[in-house]
Design a protein around this motif. Structure first.
Motif, short mmCIF file in Angstrom:
data_model
loop_
_atom_site.label_atom_id
_atom_site.label_comp_id
_atom_site.label_asym_id
_atom_site.label_seq_id
_atom_site.Cartn_x
_atom_site.Cartn_y
_atom_site.Cartn_z
N PHE A 183 0.83 -1.22 0.00
CA PHE A 183 0.00 0.00 0.00
C PHE A 183 0.86 1.26 0.00
O PHE A 183 0.48 2.27 -0.62
CB PHE A 183 -0.95 0.00 1.20
CG PHE A 183 -2.22 -0.74 0.92
CD1 PHE A 183 -3.15 -0.23 0.03
CD2 PHE A 183 -2.49 -1.95 1.52
CE1 PHE A 183 -4.32 -0.92 -0.27
CE2 PHE A 183 -3.66 -2.65 1.23
CZ PHE A 183 -4.57 -2.13 0.34
N LEU A 220 1.86 1.83 -3.51
CA LEU A 220 0.73 2.34 -4.31
C LEU A 220 0.43 3.79 -3.99
O LEU A 220 0.11 4.58 -4.89
CB LEU A 220 -0.53 1.50 -4.01
CG LEU A 220 -0.64 0.14 -4.67
CD1 LEU A 220 -1.98 -0.50 -4.30
CD2 LEU A 220 -0.53 0.25 -6.18
N PRO A 268 2.50 3.59 -13.79
CA PRO A 268 1.84 2.27 -13.84
C PRO A 268 2.75 1.12 -13.42
O PRO A 268 2.30 0.21 -12.73
CB PRO A 268 1.43 2.14 -15.31
CG PRO A 268 1.28 3.53 -15.78
CD PRO A 268 2.31 4.33 -15.05
N GLN A 301 3.00 0.97 -9.72
CA GLN A 301 1.70 0.56 -9.18
C GLN A 301 1.46 -0.93 -9.38
O GLN A 301 0.91 -1.61 -8.51
CB GLN A 301 0.58 1.38 -9.83
CG GLN A 301 0.60 2.83 -9.37
CD GLN A 301 -0.42 3.69 -10.08
OE1 GLN A 301 -0.81 3.42 -11.20
NE2 GLN A 301 -0.84 4.76 -9.42
N MET A 302 1.89 -1.44 -10.54
CA MET A 302 1.76 -2.88 -10.77
C MET A 302 2.57 -3.66 -9.75
O MET A 302 2.11 -4.68 -9.21
CB MET A 302 2.26 -3.22 -12.19
CG MET A 302 1.29 -2.85 -13.27
SD MET A 302 2.03 -3.02 -14.90
CE MET A 302 0.88 -2.05 -15.87
N LEU A 353 0.85 -3.62 -6.47
CA LEU A 353 -0.31 -4.51 -6.46
C LEU A 353 0.11 -5.98 -6.35
O LEU A 353 -0.49 -6.76 -5.60
CB LEU A 353 -1.10 -4.29 -7.75
CG LEU A 353 -2.53 -4.78 -7.77
CD1 LEU A 353 -3.30 -4.25 -6.58
CD2 LEU A 353 -3.21 -4.31 -9.04
N ILE A 360 1.00 -6.78 -2.88
CA ILE A 360 -0.19 -6.99 -2.04
C ILE A 360 -0.74 -8.39 -2.25
O ILE A 360 -1.08 -9.10 -1.30
CB ILE A 360 -1.27 -5.92 -2.37
CG1 ILE A 360 -0.83 -4.56 -1.84
CG2 ILE A 360 -2.62 -6.29 -1.78
CD1 ILE A 360 -1.73 -3.40 -2.23
N GLU A 361 -0.80 -8.82 -3.51
CA GLU A 361 -1.34 -10.15 -3.80
C GLU A 361 -0.45 -11.24 -3.21
O GLU A 361 -0.96 -12.26 -2.73
CB GLU A 361 -1.51 -10.32 -5.31
CG GLU A 361 -2.54 -9.33 -5.84
CD GLU A 361 -3.18 -9.75 -7.15
OE1 GLU A 361 -2.66 -10.65 -7.79
OE2 GLU A 361 -4.20 -9.13 -7.50
N PHE A 381 -1.89 -6.39 -17.18
CA PHE A 381 -0.75 -5.54 -16.79
C PHE A 381 0.19 -5.36 -17.97
O PHE A 381 0.65 -4.27 -18.26
CB PHE A 381 0.02 -6.19 -15.63
CG PHE A 381 -0.61 -6.00 -14.28
CD1 PHE A 381 -1.87 -5.44 -14.15
CD2 PHE A 381 0.06 -6.39 -13.13
CE1 PHE A 381 -2.45 -5.28 -12.90
CE2 PHE A 381 -0.51 -6.23 -11.89
CZ PHE A 381 -1.77 -5.68 -11.77
N TYR A 396 -1.29 -3.06 -20.56
CA TYR A 396 -1.20 -1.65 -20.17
C TYR A 396 0.23 -1.15 -20.26
O TYR A 396 0.49 -0.04 -20.73
CB TYR A 396 -1.71 -1.44 -18.74
CG TYR A 396 -3.20 -1.47 -18.63
CD1 TYR A 396 -3.98 -0.45 -19.17
CD2 TYR A 396 -3.85 -2.50 -17.97
CE1 TYR A 396 -5.36 -0.48 -19.07
CE2 TYR A 396 -5.23 -2.52 -17.86
CZ TYR A 396 -5.98 -1.52 -18.42
OH TYR A 396 -7.34 -1.54 -18.32
N ARG A 409 -7.37 5.18 -21.75
CA ARG A 409 -6.50 4.08 -21.31
C ARG A 409 -6.04 4.30 -19.87
O ARG A 409 -5.98 3.38 -19.07
CB ARG A 409 -5.30 3.96 -22.25
CG ARG A 409 -4.49 2.70 -22.02
CD ARG A 409 -3.49 2.47 -23.11
NE ARG A 409 -4.15 2.15 -24.37
CZ ARG A 409 -3.89 2.77 -25.52
NH1 ARG A 409 -3.00 3.73 -25.55
NH2 ARG A 409 -4.52 2.43 -26.61
N TRP A 422 -6.81 1.94 -16.69
CA TRP A 422 -5.78 1.44 -15.78
C TRP A 422 -6.14 1.73 -14.33
O TRP A 422 -6.05 0.87 -13.46
CB TRP A 422 -4.41 2.03 -16.14
CG TRP A 422 -3.41 1.84 -15.03
CD1 TRP A 422 -2.79 2.80 -14.29
CD2 TRP A 422 -2.94 0.58 -14.49
NE1 TRP A 422 -1.99 2.24 -13.33
CE2 TRP A 422 -2.06 0.88 -13.44
CE3 TRP A 422 -3.21 -0.75 -14.80
CZ2 TRP A 422 -1.43 -0.11 -12.68
CZ3 TRP A 422 -2.57 -1.75 -14.04
CH2 TRP A 422 -1.69 -1.41 -13.01
N LEU A 467 -6.73 -0.89 -11.42
CA LEU A 467 -5.90 -0.82 -10.22
C LEU A 467 -6.77 -0.77 -8.96
O LEU A 467 -6.59 -1.54 -8.02
CB LEU A 467 -5.02 0.44 -10.31
CG LEU A 467 -4.13 0.72 -9.11
CD1 LEU A 467 -3.01 -0.29 -9.03
CD2 LEU A 467 -3.53 2.12 -9.18
N SER A 504 -8.75 -7.29 -3.54
CA SER A 504 -7.73 -7.91 -2.68
C SER A 504 -8.11 -7.72 -1.21
O SER A 504 -7.98 -8.64 -0.40
CB SER A 504 -6.36 -7.26 -2.92
OG SER A 504 -5.93 -7.53 -4.22
#
Lengths: 245, 484
Positions: free
Chosen positions: A157, A160, A166, A169-170, A173, A176-177, A210, A213, B156, B160, B164, B171
């Motif tokens: 977090f 993020l 991006p 941020q990916m 994420l 987090i997963e 992902f 993008y 786009r 995204w 996100l 999650s």
């Protein structure tokens, strides 16, 4: 504390302070592989010393029920596949291929390089420890597992909330997963095989999106251009447009 | 064997079959027609499933091991989202007929939209929290590419951000489910009907953490503060048909997920639900009201109004007694209002080629149907009689007073008044303002107005006379949402 969990905490923390995207992806790969190792210990009846988890107990019970045990064994292998192959190899490799193809400059700050965010990152680890103590009263492996999972979640977090690119941020994420996957390892029994398969499919689809993008960022009509337009016009107000559905 | 018991499975499988048919070049050439067929068949099946005779657990016959459940909640929302999808499909078909250049890329859109409908129906019918979660994930993953418009980079970026925020939200929900499982006595289960019987009525730390995470996650999916910023951007940038799907279909799927959690876990956790939902609701209303005052973008204005409505819904859900019937009326009305307004906004933008409210005027003369729909939709949006939203809002306000939440009541009234003034100030000049230019557009066909007309009739029915079958369904869902 289990060396594996300590190592996992290490690969969650260290890439935050090394500002290259290759390190970030390597960190993700290490997280996936360490999670798989942990899962192997739990799922294949070799629990870490003192690690009392629901899954282990349930699997031990299922040994007396051949059909269920077989299904559970398949589920265990699927979990290992998800963690080692999908999260540990496919996800970092998919992002790596895109970044390499477009000759991305090696520098990429996962966290803004300043004392404040570094202190926050370390503070988060302490907060995670306090949270785990309040959630799991007895000190032991279960408490450590919750501590590392909460730390991973909060660090994700932090990434993020401090990044707008991006790629970062990916990475946030996916962190987090991974933290949730760790939490699942110490939790309730595995869901049915079909549900597990669907979960893996969701992870794969997320990674594919992902990649899509990330590719579009490098194209002429990518997000960077959009940000430029939005910054100039204010709040995405490109008000005059062509036909749409 | 009662063949009606197979209907839920058919309802879920039908759009998948239709999307597979797109592999045939002849079908691809008629993708817009296929979308309408998907919509009409799904609507018929949904209405059929909603008939009480088809109720009950139906997974056994299909080897689904009780994963499917047709209860009042599922039935009520099936007859909301499927007709809305049908209306959107007619809108898309009409757009393609009048603007042939939109035909390019249509098969992809139709395929994704059909699968989206399947995922949405699965979310409503799931009797397992993990299946529900997977279906919500699937709707997000399928909707994200639909938001992207060719040649529009900002779409786009919006796509995204949507993905996100959805991923983060879901999650949190997943983590919440796992925390709930840790807080269960004995062997944990994710089957909703079993949970309803097993869920203990006492507070537990893991359960509280789990519920807080779920409320935060689903709140994000609903566009509630604090994690709402994806919503105005995604609703604005997506094509109007996709915005309508997000606002009226996906929103309700996420809401049903929240209903499931409330139905099972409210007893023993009233304070947590009230505290979180009321604060998220009021905060969302504050943020959306300020944004409505500031924006000059037609679609963003409706998007902020949707946020405002989500806030009202959260407040209604935060009340453990007295508000549920009104809440449900408000939720259903809200779905039709958003579908009407976003599709109308699409029509207006297609003609004026702008979303800037200052450059649109005299709608009632230039585009009479759209002018009327925007006007009536805005009145319904603002909670005017005789629409269902008026009755719903009134019942929620009354429940706020009777439950002693006077501070929230005061804030609610103040914010709703400000929203009313700000929305009227922006929208009404668009409808009745002096013309800025002479437009000679072809007359709008009845077909283009038919979906919105149907939604409007539904809105009026909810406000004036609710048919006994629907009223009974609403009553059943309402009683399941209230504290015992």
């Amino acid at each position: 504390m289990s060396p594996l969990l300590i190592a996992l905490l290490g690969v969650m923390l260290v890439p935050l302070f090394v500002a290259t995207w290759r390190t970030s992806l390597l960190g993700l790969a290490c997280q996936g592989l360490l999670l798989a190792w942990l899962a192997y210990d739990v799922l294949m009846f070799k629990p870490l010393a003192g690690l009392e988890v629901w899954m282990f107990k349930t699997l031990a019970r299922l040994e007396t029920m051949p059909d269920l045990a077989t299904a559970s064994q398949a589920g265990a292998w699927l979990t290992l596949f998800d963690l080692a192959v999908i999260r540990g190899l496919v996800a970092p490799a998919a992002l790596y291929a895109v970044l390499r193809a477009r000759a991305q400059p090696s520098r990429d700050d996962v966290l803004p390089p300043n004392l404040l965010t570094w202190t926050l990152a370390l503070g988060i680890v302490l907060v995670a420890f306090t949270v785990s103590e309040s959630l799991v009263a007895a000190a032991g492996q279960q408490q450590t597992l919750v501590f590392v999972a909460v730390a991973g979640l909060l660090l994700g977090f932090l990434v993020l909330s401090t990044q707008s690119s991006p790629l970062s941020q990916m990475i946030g994420l996916l962190r987090i997963e991974n933290a949730i996957a760790l939490f699942e390892l110490g939790g309730e029994p595995e869901p049915a095989l079909g549900i597990q398969l669907a979960q893996v499919a969701v992870v794969v689809a997320t990674i594919a999106l992902f990649r899509w993008y990330l590719k579009s960022v490098s194209s002429a009509s990518g997000i960077s251009a959009a940000e430029a337009v939005a910054d100039g016009a204010g709040a995405g107000d490109a008000l005059v447009e062509g036909p749409t559905l | 064997m009662n063949p009606a018991r197979f209907l839920p499975a058919l309802l879920m499988a039908w759009p998948v079959l239709a999307s597979l048919a797109l592999a045939n070049p002849k079908v691809r050439a008629r993708a817009a027609h296929l979308l309408v067929v998907v919509g009409v068949v799904a609507t018929v099946l949904a209405i059929w499933v909603a008939v009480p005779g088809a109720a009950g657990r139906t997974g056994d016959e299909w080897g689904l091991a009780d994963l499917v459940r047709v209860d009042a909640t599922a039935r009520l929302f099936l007859v909301v989202i499927n007709p809305i999808f049908f209306g959107v499909s007619v809108y898309v078909w009409n757009r393609v007929q009048t603007t042939p250049e939109l035909d390019a890329g249509l098969p992809r859109t139709v395929g994704l939209a059909s699968l989206f409908l399947t995922a949405a129906n699965v979310a409503l019918l799931a009797n397992h929290l993990m299946i529900l979660w997977l279906a919500l994930e699937a709707t997000s993953l399928l909707a994200a590419p639909l938001i992207v418009r060719a040649g529009v980079p900002s779409s786009r970026r919006a796509s995204w951000r949507f993905l996100l925020f959805s991923a983060v939200a879901l999650s949190l929900v997943l983590l919440g489910f796992h925390c709930l499982a840790r807080g269960m006595p004995g062997a944990p289960t994710f089957f909703i009907d079993e949970l309803s019987e097993l869920a203990p009525r006492v507070e537990h730390t893991w359960r509280k953490v789990g519920l807080a995470l779920i409320l935060l996650g689903l709140g994000t999916k609903l566009g509630l503060a604090p994690m709402f910023s994806w919503l105005p951007e995604a609703y604005d940038e997506a094509p109007p048909s996709v915005t309508a799907l997000l606002a009226a279909v996906q929103f309700n799927c996420a809401l049903v997920a929240l209903f499931r959690v409330v139905q099972v876990f409210r007893p023993g956790n009233e304070a947590l639900f009230a505290g979180m939902l009321l604060s998220m609701g009021v905060l969302s209303m504050v943020v959306s009201t300020v944004s409505i005052i500031a924006t000059r973008n037609m679609k963003r204005l409706i998007a902020y109004a949707s946020m405002n409505h989500a806030g009202v819904i959260a407040i209604g859900m935060g009340l453990s007694k007295g508000a549920s019937f009104g809440l449900l009326l408000y939720v259903i009305s809200n779905a039709f209002i958003k579908a009407i307004l976003f599709l109308t906004a699409g029509k207006i933008k297609a003609h004026y080629r702008t979303k800037d409210t200052r450059r649109i005027s005299s709608l009632i003369r230039d585009l009479p149907y759209s002018g009327v729909f925007l006007m009536v939709g805005t009145f319904a949006l603002l909670g005017f009689p005789p629409f269902g939203s008026f009755v719903g809002e009134l019942l929620i306000l009354s429940a706020l007073v009777s439950s002693g939440q006077l501070l929230v009541f005061g804030a609610f009234c103040l914010l709703i008044t400000m929203t009313f003034v700000a929305t009227g100030r922006t929208i009404f000049p668009m409808i009745w303002g002096a013309p800025q230019a002479q437009h000679t557009w072809p007359r709008q066909t009845f077909v283009s107005a038919a979906p919105k007309m149907t939604f409007l009739v539904a809105l009026l029915v909810l406000g004036i006379y609710i048919p006994p079958v629907v009223s009974e369904m609403i009553q059943q869902v309402a009683s399941s949402l209230e504290a015992p």
